[in-house]
Design a protein around this motif. Structure first.
Motif, PDB file in Angstrom:
ATOM      1  N   VAL A 172     -65.837 -20.842  71.302  1.00 57.15           N
ATOM      2  CA  VAL A 172     -66.538 -21.267  72.519  1.00 57.15           C
ATOM      3  C   VAL A 172     -65.638 -22.182  73.339  1.00 57.15           C
ATOM      4  CG1 VAL A 172     -68.528 -22.540  73.415  1.00 57.15           C
ATOM      5  CG2 VAL A 172     -68.807 -21.011  71.452  1.00 57.15           C
ATOM      6  N   LYS A 173     -64.955 -23.091  72.642  1.00 58.45           N
ATOM      7  CA  LYS A 173     -64.078 -24.048  73.335  1.00 58.45           C
ATOM      8  C   LYS A 173     -62.946 -23.324  74.071  1.00 58.45           C
ATOM      9  CE  LYS A 173     -60.935 -27.679  72.246  1.00 58.45           C
ATOM     10  NZ  LYS A 173     -60.116 -28.053  71.107  1.00 58.45           N
ATOM     11  N   PHE A 174     -62.470 -22.229  73.493  1.00 61.78           N
ATOM     12  CA  PHE A 174     -61.394 -21.459  74.125  1.00 61.78           C
ATOM     13  C   PHE A 174     -61.913 -20.565  75.256  1.00 61.78           C
ATOM     14  CE2 PHE A 174     -58.316 -21.425  70.209  1.00 61.78           C
ATOM     15  CZ  PHE A 174     -58.027 -22.753  70.469  1.00 61.78           C
ATOM     16  N   GLY A 175     -63.189 -20.662  75.560  1.00 60.84           N
ATOM     17  CA  GLY A 175     -63.725 -19.866  76.661  1.00 60.84           C
ATOM     18  C   GLY A 175     -64.304 -18.540  76.210  1.00 60.84           C
ATOM     19  N   GLY A 176     -64.605 -18.433  74.927  1.00 59.65           N
ATOM     20  CA  GLY A 176     -65.104 -17.160  74.411  1.00 59.65           C
ATOM     21  C   GLY A 176     -66.541 -17.247  73.946  1.00 59.65           C
TER      22      GLY A 176
END
Lengths: 492, 356
Positions: A419-423
């Motif tokens: 989630v943190k990586f934009g996923g």
């Protein structure tokens, strides 16, 4: 543990004897399983760590029987959990303690295969691979190919919006289904989509895909069939460094190539697979990429040439191109056997399913390696690299005290990073009960509340697959509080 | 930008408490489409700009007010595009309008529709909440697919603020071919070709002429051309032809006569309906000028599809309805979904169906 609270939810008060009597009145005797030993095989799906006996298992033989069951459950306010082949990995088909499991295994007719319109109409219990087999005489096939395609069924594929190794080019289930027929919880027959390319009104067909059995019970599906490409070839490239392999993936896309499949395996995965299937993988590589091209022979020759050039520029230490269909299938066999191969190396494993932007692949692998040391658990990595979908396989032994908890914490850390990586926390396996708490990592309370309102638009009393897919608002708040208070969170 | 959204949230709250409807308006290029706007206009084209675009990720995120031309130009600069060829229907077209209308162009038969390229959305709902669904990655099954539910919902569920779309590389080669052939034979050929791995990316039949477009690797296009025959259309003419179909500037679409769109199974036979017809999407999209609305709707349903009154004056839209009526259980689900996202019925009231 929170996952257990999903299946042990006590919101429903059901009179089991009255339920059995009502179901017996509308079903043939052999369509009901009520004894504990006959219900045992239904106590879990592919997420075997969590088991729960249902109140009753029903085995309807046709849509009318499904309808009768749903009507009884609706009248008596009993949870309904639809089940296909139960190959799902997130607990989407885990029974509810006060609910009826509706197995759709007997609805396994291929109703029609039409080579002219390039569609097949099938019942939900038809296996994914059987659709392609039935279409093969017409040089057509059903494109989505999850690893479990020998066993998994179309109804489950729709419920989970299943992917596979060819979705970058051919799409997910949602892109290959034209119509879903099913029952609402009040027992009404509904059709989402049709035999044309679109339908009037809201795109409820899209909504059905990936709805994990929470909106309707599927009784029939029309799938789109795809012409078989004349030729397919796969390139295997070895890399001495994972980062180079990650860069090669970006390089291929940047060159304007959309491979039919683009998969990556790290050293641990290669070492698990190679002794098991002898696919011919390079045991010295830090990572390998499998890169497939399909189309006319001219097209494939052109594309393989371009792919090979990019792979060489990205620093591949070895490149091999499949020379015939047998070799192509052998190259893929290793990738497709990755889960069982890892299963041979460890008593238990957890399969994660985060998706991240492709450019963060190498960074994610580094982070997973650090987490592997931190939690002292081995982890093999297979990726659908083309679409950034990761399948880290965390190995543990449930009989060793503390290992399951460490594995779960390891997995949660990977999902938070995704989630943190934009996923996203799940690319294709679904939320089920497994990731229901982590949903709070990805969605705000207002968004979760919107999901609940959407669900209520179909199922006012929350009878379809309760406890799955979307956490209650109370659980979201608990999760968020626990995160804030946790110093071990890998956010940094 | 934040100030803009704050202002809209205030407008939504005011409209909700007063029981008024807001008509969401971007570039206004598709105002002709669907049922007429009602209520006070909420002008949203000021919320514009590309938020993120990385060609190697095959994903672009743009604010809803971004002019579609601007997005297309940014993608073209990197050799990419929106493969479903969305119609603009005017220079003022925006990303948000494209998304809300949910329309796709000639290439839809080969590559899928707009909804197939939707990855995520940020929206403002009827309670004034800003919500995000889906994301910026290719595969995502966390939560219901609300992003695709909003695609084509004609602004009835909320204001679209941002859209993330999958993009693809431009085809390397294209060629268009023409054949003289009657309607039934053209439908037969299109369906037979559809079952073979040919790089057909668009088709149009009108008045005895079938035009096909091939797209893909140069070698594949050349091989298909040898196989199919036909008369090659000069590149410039071909580009202009497909664009005129996409934008409905082609002669067939001229004039004020009502325009019906029939979405049918590609294998449906020629329809026994009077008036001139133009067939796209391998047989799956058929346009009709004039005709009796009731007969058209009955024929479409009988063939397994549906009919839309695509262009007409308000009076005809009011008497025929724009979209094929929904079966009762589906209409009920539509009403409940509308209430789930827009409880006071603020947005684009009646734009899709009366009472929605």
């Amino acid at each position: 543990m929170s996952i257990e609270s999903s299946v042990a939810d006590r919101r429903f008060t059901v009179d089991r004897q009255a339920l059995i009597a009502s179901l017996r009145a509308v079903l043939p005797e052999q369509a009901l399983l009520v004894e504990e030993e006959e219900m045992r095989p239904y106590e879990c799906d592919g997420l075997t760590a969590y088991r729960q006996l249902p109140l009753i298992v029903a085995l309807p033989a046709d849509e009318a029987q499904v309808q009768a069951i749903v009507k009884v459950c609706h009248a008596l306010k009993v949870p309904v959990v639809a089940r296909g082949a139960a190959t799902g990995l997130s607990g989407g088909a885990t029974p509810h303690r006060d609910g009826v499991v509706v197995s759709l295994a007997k609805l396994k007719k291929i109703i029609s295969v039409d080579p002219v319109s390039r569609t097949a109409v099938v019942q939900p219990g038809v296996r994914n691979l059987s659709v392609s087999e039935a279409a093969a005489p017409y040089a057509l096939y059903y494109a989505p190919d999850p690893s479990s395609q020998i066993a998994c069924t179309i109804g489950g594929n729709v419920a989970e919006n299943a992917g596979g190794v060819h979705c970058l080019k051919y799409g997910l289930t949602v892109h290959n289904v034209m119509r879903v027929r099913g029952l609402t919880i009040d027992g009404e027959i509904v059709e989402f989509g049709n035999a044309a390319l679109d339908a009037p009104g809201y795109d409820l067909l899209a909504l059905m895909n990936g709805s994990e059995g929470l909106l309707a019970v599927i009784t029939e599906v029309t799938v789109r069939l795809t012409p078989k490409p004349e030729l397919a070839q796969v390139v295997i490239a070895s890399f001495g460094d994972v980062r180079q392999a990650g860069d090669a993936v970006a390089g291929i896309i940047a060159a304007g190539i959309i491979p039919a499949g683009l998969e990556m395996m790290d050293r641990k995965a290669i070492h698990a697979v190679e002794p098991y299937v002898n696919a011919g993988y390079d045991m010295d590589a830090a990572a390998i990429l499998l890169c497939e091209s399909d189309g006319t022979p001219e097209e494939v020759a052109e594309e393989i040439g371009r792919m090979t050039a990019v792979l060489e520029q990205s620093g591949a230490s070895g490149i091999r191109v499949s020379q015939d269909e047998a070799e192509r299938l052998r190259f893929w066999a290793g990738r497709k056997a990755a889960f069982p191969a890892v299963g041979r190396m460890t008593p238990d494993y957890l399969c994660m399913d985060g998706t991240i932007p492709r450019k963060r692949l190498a960074e994610m692998l580094d982070a997973i390696n650090r987490l592997s040391e931190k939690y002292a658990l081995r982890c093999a990595n297979v990726f659908h690299a083309g679409d950034g979908n990761l399948h880290p396989l965390i190995m543990y032994d449930a009989n060793q005290p503390g290992e399951l908890d460490r594995a779960l914490a390891f997995g949660a850390a990977i999902l938070e990073l995704s989630v943190k990586f934009g996923g996203t926390i799940t690319g294709e396996h679904g939320v089920g009960i497994e990731k229901v708490d982590v949903m709070a990592e990805q969605f705000s309370l207002a968004e979760i509340a919107a999901f609940h309102r959407l669900k209520a638009a179909f199922d006012e009393h929350g009878l379809l697959n309760p406890g799955k897919g979307v956490p209650t608002l109370a659980r979201c708040r608990e999760y968020t509080l626990a995160r804030v208070g946790s110093a071990t969170s890998p956010r940094s | 930008m934040e100030g803009l959204i704050e202002n809209w949230i205030g407008r939504v709250a005011d409209a909700a408490s007063a029981g008024r409807s807001l008509a969401i308006r971007g570039g206004g290029s598709k105002a002709f489409y669907a049922c007429p706007e009602q209520g006070e206009v909420l002008e949203v084209s000021g919320h514009r700009g590309i938020v993120a675009y990385e060609p190697t990720e095959l994903v672009v995120t743009a604010r809803a007010g971004t002019p579609l031309r601007e997005l297309a130009a940014a993608l073209a600069e990197k050799g990419q595009w929106l493969p479903f060829e969305p119609p603009h229907f005017g220079a003022s077209a925006t990303v948000g309008g494209m998304f809300a209308a949910g329309l796709s162009g000639p290439r839809r038969q080969a590559v899928g529709a707009l909804r197939d390229y939707v990855l995520g959305v940020k929206v403002l709902n009827g309670s004034g909440e800003v919500l995000s669904f889906g994301g910026q990655v290719m595969k995502n099954v966390a939560g219901y697919d609300v992003a695709r539910l909003f695609a084509g919902s004609l602004g009835t569920l909320g204001v679209v603020l941002e859209v993330s779309l999958k993009v693809l590389p431009l085809p390397v080669a294209e060629k268009s071919l023409r054949f003289s052939i009657d309607e039934a034979a053209a439908l037969g050929k299109l369906n037979a070709w559809g079952g073979r791995p040919l790089p057909i990316s668009a088709s149009a039949w009108h008045q005895g002429v079938l035009t096909l477009r091939l797209s893909g690797a140069a070698a594949a296009v050349a091989a298909a051309q040898r196989h199919l025959g036909g008369e090659e259309l000069a590149a410039g003419l071909a580009t202009a032809f497909w664009e005129s179909l996409r934008e409905q500037t082609y002669a067939f679409f001229a004039g004020d006569a009502p325009l019906w769109r029939l979405s049918l199974p590609s294998v449906a036979p020629p329809q026994p309906l009077p008036g001139s017809t133009l067939i796209e999407w391998g047989g799956a999209q058929r346009w009709l000028r004039e005709g009796d609305g009731r007969a058209i709707r009955v024929a479409a349903a009988r063939a397994g599809g549906h009919a839309t009154l695509f262009r007409a004056d308000h009076a005809l839209k009011a008497s025929e309805g724009v979209f094929q009526p929904l079966p009762a259980p589906l209409l009920r689900i539509h009403r409940q979904l509308k209430r789930a996202f827009d409880p006071q019925g603020v947005f684009n009231r009646g734009r899709m169906y009366p009472g929605l």
